[in-house]
Design an enzyme around this catalytic site. Sequence first.
Site, PDB file in Angstrom:
ATOM      1  N   THR A  56       0.833  -1.198   0.000  1.00 24.00           N
ATOM      2  CA  THR A  56       0.000   0.000   0.000  1.00 24.00           C
ATOM      3  C   THR A  56       0.873   1.256   0.000  1.00 24.00           C
ATOM      4  O   THR A  56       1.943   1.280   0.626  1.00 24.00           O
ATOM      5  CB  THR A  56      -0.959   0.019   1.217  1.00 24.00           C
ATOM      6  OG1 THR A  56      -1.556   1.313   1.316  1.00 24.00           O
ATOM      7  CG2 THR A  56      -0.256  -0.269   2.528  1.00 24.00           C
ATOM      8  N   SER A  75      -1.590   3.772  10.400  1.00 21.73           N
ATOM      9  CA  SER A  75      -2.516   2.871  11.107  1.00 21.73           C
ATOM     10  C   SER A  75      -1.797   1.556  11.348  1.00 21.73           C
ATOM     11  O   SER A  75      -0.761   1.282  10.727  1.00 21.73           O
ATOM     12  CB  SER A  75      -3.782   2.601  10.280  1.00 21.73           C
ATOM     13  OG  SER A  75      -3.537   1.592   9.297  1.00 21.73           O
ATOM     14  N   TYR A  77      -2.970  -1.379  10.504  1.00 24.03           N
ATOM     15  CA  TYR A  77      -3.092  -2.135   9.241  1.00 24.03           C
ATOM     16  C   TYR A  77      -1.946  -1.767   8.296  1.00 24.03           C
ATOM     17  O   TYR A  77      -1.257  -2.633   7.763  1.00 24.03           O
ATOM     18  CB  TYR A  77      -4.451  -1.853   8.567  1.00 24.03           C
ATOM     19  CG  TYR A  77      -4.353  -1.975   7.067  1.00 24.03           C
ATOM     20  CD1 TYR A  77      -4.182  -3.224   6.478  1.00 24.03           C
ATOM     21  CD2 TYR A  77      -4.349  -0.837   6.246  1.00 24.03           C
ATOM     22  CE1 TYR A  77      -4.015  -3.327   5.111  1.00 24.03           C
ATOM     23  CE2 TYR A  77      -4.186  -0.942   4.893  1.00 24.03           C
ATOM     24  CZ  TYR A  77      -4.017  -2.194   4.316  1.00 24.03           C
ATOM     25  OH  TYR A  77      -3.835  -2.291   2.969  1.00 24.03           O
ATOM     26  N   HIS A  78      -1.735  -0.453   8.064  1.00 25.79           N
ATOM     27  CA  HIS A  78      -0.676  -0.039   7.143  1.00 25.79           C
ATOM     28  C   HIS A  78       0.693  -0.482   7.667  1.00 25.79           C
ATOM     29  O   HIS A  78       1.583  -0.818   6.891  1.00 25.79           O
ATOM     30  CB  HIS A  78      -0.702   1.491   6.942  1.00 25.79           C
ATOM     31  CG  HIS A  78      -1.883   1.995   6.157  1.00 25.79           C
ATOM     32  ND1 HIS A  78      -3.024   2.475   6.740  1.00 25.79           N
ATOM     33  CD2 HIS A  78      -2.086   2.098   4.815  1.00 25.79           C
ATOM     34  CE1 HIS A  78      -3.887   2.857   5.801  1.00 25.79           C
ATOM     35  NE2 HIS A  78      -3.348   2.637   4.621  1.00 25.79           N
ATOM     36  N   LYS A 105       1.665  -3.905   6.693  1.00 24.87           N
ATOM     37  CA  LYS A 105       2.172  -3.987   5.313  1.00 24.87           C
ATOM     38  C   LYS A 105       3.670  -3.659   5.288  1.00 24.87           C
ATOM     39  O   LYS A 105       4.414  -4.214   4.472  1.00 24.87           O
ATOM     40  CB  LYS A 105       1.400  -3.023   4.402  1.00 24.87           C
ATOM     41  CG  LYS A 105      -0.075  -3.373   4.238  1.00 24.87           C
ATOM     42  CD  LYS A 105      -0.262  -4.346   3.086  1.00 24.87           C
ATOM     43  CE  LYS A 105      -1.722  -4.529   2.738  1.00 24.87           C
ATOM     44  NZ  LYS A 105      -1.947  -5.410   1.603  1.00 24.87           N
TER      45      LYS A 105
HETATM   46  N1  USQ Z   1     -11.341  10.125   4.174  1.00 19.53           N
HETATM   47  C1  USQ Z   1     -12.237  11.182   4.315  1.00 19.53           C
HETATM   48  N2  USQ Z   1     -13.547  10.871   4.449  1.00 19.53           N
HETATM   49  C2  USQ Z   1     -14.030   9.602   4.455  1.00 19.53           C
HETATM   50  C3  USQ Z   1     -13.110   8.540   4.303  1.00 19.53           C
HETATM   51  C4  USQ Z   1     -11.780   8.833   4.178  1.00 19.53           C
HETATM   52  O1  USQ Z   1     -11.848  12.352   4.312  1.00 19.53           O
HETATM   53  O2  USQ Z   1     -15.251   9.428   4.591  1.00 19.53           O
HETATM   54  C5  USQ Z   1      -9.904  10.402   3.993  1.00 19.53           C
HETATM   55  C6  USQ Z   1      -9.014   9.720   5.014  1.00 19.53           C
HETATM   56  O3  USQ Z   1      -8.911  10.467   6.191  1.00 19.53           O
HETATM   57  C7  USQ Z   1      -7.714   9.573   4.231  1.00 19.53           C
HETATM   58  C8  USQ Z   1      -8.159   9.424   2.776  1.00 19.53           C
HETATM   59  O4  USQ Z   1      -9.513   9.885   2.740  1.00 19.53           O
HETATM   60  O5  USQ Z   1      -6.954  10.740   4.341  1.00 19.53           O
HETATM   61  C9  USQ Z   1      -8.122   7.995   2.264  1.00 19.53           C
HETATM   62  O6  USQ Z   1      -8.882   7.193   3.127  1.00 19.53           O
HETATM   63  P1  USQ Z   1      -9.447   5.747   2.696  1.00 19.53           P
HETATM   64  O7  USQ Z   1     -10.352   5.288   3.798  1.00 19.53           O
HETATM   65  O8  USQ Z   1      -9.984   5.795   1.311  1.00 19.53           O
HETATM   66  O9  USQ Z   1      -8.108   4.900   2.615  1.00 19.53           O
HETATM   67  P2  USQ Z   1      -7.233   4.149   3.716  1.00 19.53           P
HETATM   68  O10 USQ Z   1      -7.878   4.044   5.043  1.00 19.53           O
HETATM   69  O11 USQ Z   1      -5.869   4.766   3.679  1.00 19.53           O
HETATM   70  O12 USQ Z   1      -7.159   2.688   3.150  1.00 19.53           O
HETATM   71  C10 USQ Z   1      -7.537   2.305   1.831  1.00 19.53           C
HETATM   72  C11 USQ Z   1      -7.729   0.802   1.807  1.00 19.53           C
HETATM   73  C12 USQ Z   1      -6.411   0.144   2.184  1.00 19.53           C
HETATM   74  C13 USQ Z   1      -5.336   0.621   1.212  1.00 19.53           C
HETATM   75  C14 USQ Z   1      -5.245   2.140   1.232  1.00 19.53           C
HETATM   76  C15 USQ Z   1      -4.282   2.727   0.225  1.00 19.53           C
HETATM   77  O13 USQ Z   1      -8.760   0.435   2.720  1.00 19.53           O
HETATM   78  O14 USQ Z   1      -6.573  -1.272   2.148  1.00 19.53           O
HETATM   79  O15 USQ Z   1      -4.096   0.077   1.609  1.00 19.53           O
HETATM   80  O16 USQ Z   1      -6.535   2.679   0.901  1.00 19.53           O
HETATM   81  S1  USQ Z   1      -3.515   4.182   0.865  1.00 19.53           S
HETATM   82  O17 USQ Z   1      -4.543   5.109   1.334  1.00 19.53           O
HETATM   83  O18 USQ Z   1      -2.717   4.772  -0.186  1.00 19.53           O
HETATM   84  O19 USQ Z   1      -2.683   3.758   1.980  1.00 19.53           O
END
Ligand code: USQ
Length: 381
Positions: free
Chosen positions: A144, A179, A181-182, A185
């Site tokens: 990720t 997090s 989870y991250h 990874k």
């Molecule tokens: N966010 C909002 N509002 C929401 C949901 C999320 O502002 O309702 C923000 C979060 O705070 C964050 C961003 O959007 O800054 C991305 O959040 P996300 O929930 O889309 O992504 P994340 O929790 O980081 O995890 C997801 C997948 C995970 C993957 C990751 C890639 O669930 O499995 O590893 O995306 S990354 O984000 O590049 O680490």
Amino acid sequence: MRVLILGGDGYLGWPTAMHLAARSQDVMVVDNYLRRTIAIQTRSEALITNPDLEQRAEIFQAASGKRIKTRIGDCTDFAFLDSVFREFKPEAVVHYAEQPSAPYSIRGYTEAELTLRNNLTTTLNVLWAIQKQAPDCHLVKLGTMGEYGTPNIDIEEGWIEIEHKGRKDRFLFPRQAGSLYHTTKILDTDLIWFYVRMSKLRVTDLMQGPVYGLSTPEADLDERLAPNFHYDDIFGTVVNRFLVQAVAGEPLTVYGKGGQIRGYLNLLDTLQCVQLAVDSPTKPGELRVLNQFTECFSVNNLADRVQKAGKSLGLRVEIEHVANPRKEAEEHYYNPAHSGLLDLGLKPHYMDESVLAAMLERIMLYRKNIDIAKIRPRVRW
Ligand code: USQ
């Protein structure tokens, strides 16, 4: 080619299985339904009800004439995984079999322990099964972009050359996740790099950003082949969540200031990227790291795009800045490299208004399934 997909029931696993099978690969999928179990326990079920993996495989075979082999079992059970490798002798393994939710991993001790044990033990077992049963097999591991966090320097593609006191060496790019989870990874990456060095394994680590989408050529053959599309705060990624919120008439939940930037990609591009990685195996002893996203946006920018696409369909979409449930930088520098997959031949599907509008129209068909109680963040860091 014989391709084994671990986590084959997931949002990415199932579309990947169909995509590769449609291209005449010999595909076997493995899953223990962990995500489905957690979804029920946390009241986070997907928007569209999915048949189980064996039923999905039957429906896909009837629709396409292509067979996907299924094995239901737990990859943390080494005897089970070893038997799968012994029987199938994969030439490539796509490893998605992890607890993928950042909020779930933060929810409490039980969830933290499950995430750590599941993700690390599975990765260890995959590495051992490869060593024992298929040492030449190419492991395509889903990492990720969140492993890197949001450093105040450019993010390289996996590796960085450091000059220190007049000497140079190449290291894994520094990682600092937001997090547990991250963080699992990151630990996976270290584990993999150790075994690549010790046992000359072939590995590609795909550092993926948040994915959006619910349509692929194979998934569109039959409604029951749809990916498990989540909009809840546990498994839903931000774009998919915003689109469902727009259809439900709920304000878009921008966390905090909304300046958080991430690298996004369409589900169709995940399929392309995995296919490109499978088609170009690494050399023995090589850990190739590819940053897997096509374009970067801030959360505010995403909310504006969804609002505009909603307006084009007559939806009134409001944007709300809710207190950020996460500990993360809300304004930061972000400049990650991502040329490796483009060099391999990736042809990106960018997020234009028509892509978002088509997703909104599809979600509208399932409007009655939306449970508003799943939308607001229920877990805080
Ligand atoms: N966010 C909002 N509002 C929401 C949901 C999320 O502002 O309702 C923000 C979060 O705070 C964050 C961003 O959007 O800054 C991305 O959040 P996300 O929930 O889309 O992504 P994340 O929790 O980081 O995890 C997801 C997948 C995970 C993957 C990751 C890639 O669930 O499995 O590893 O995306 S990354 O984000 O590049 O680490």
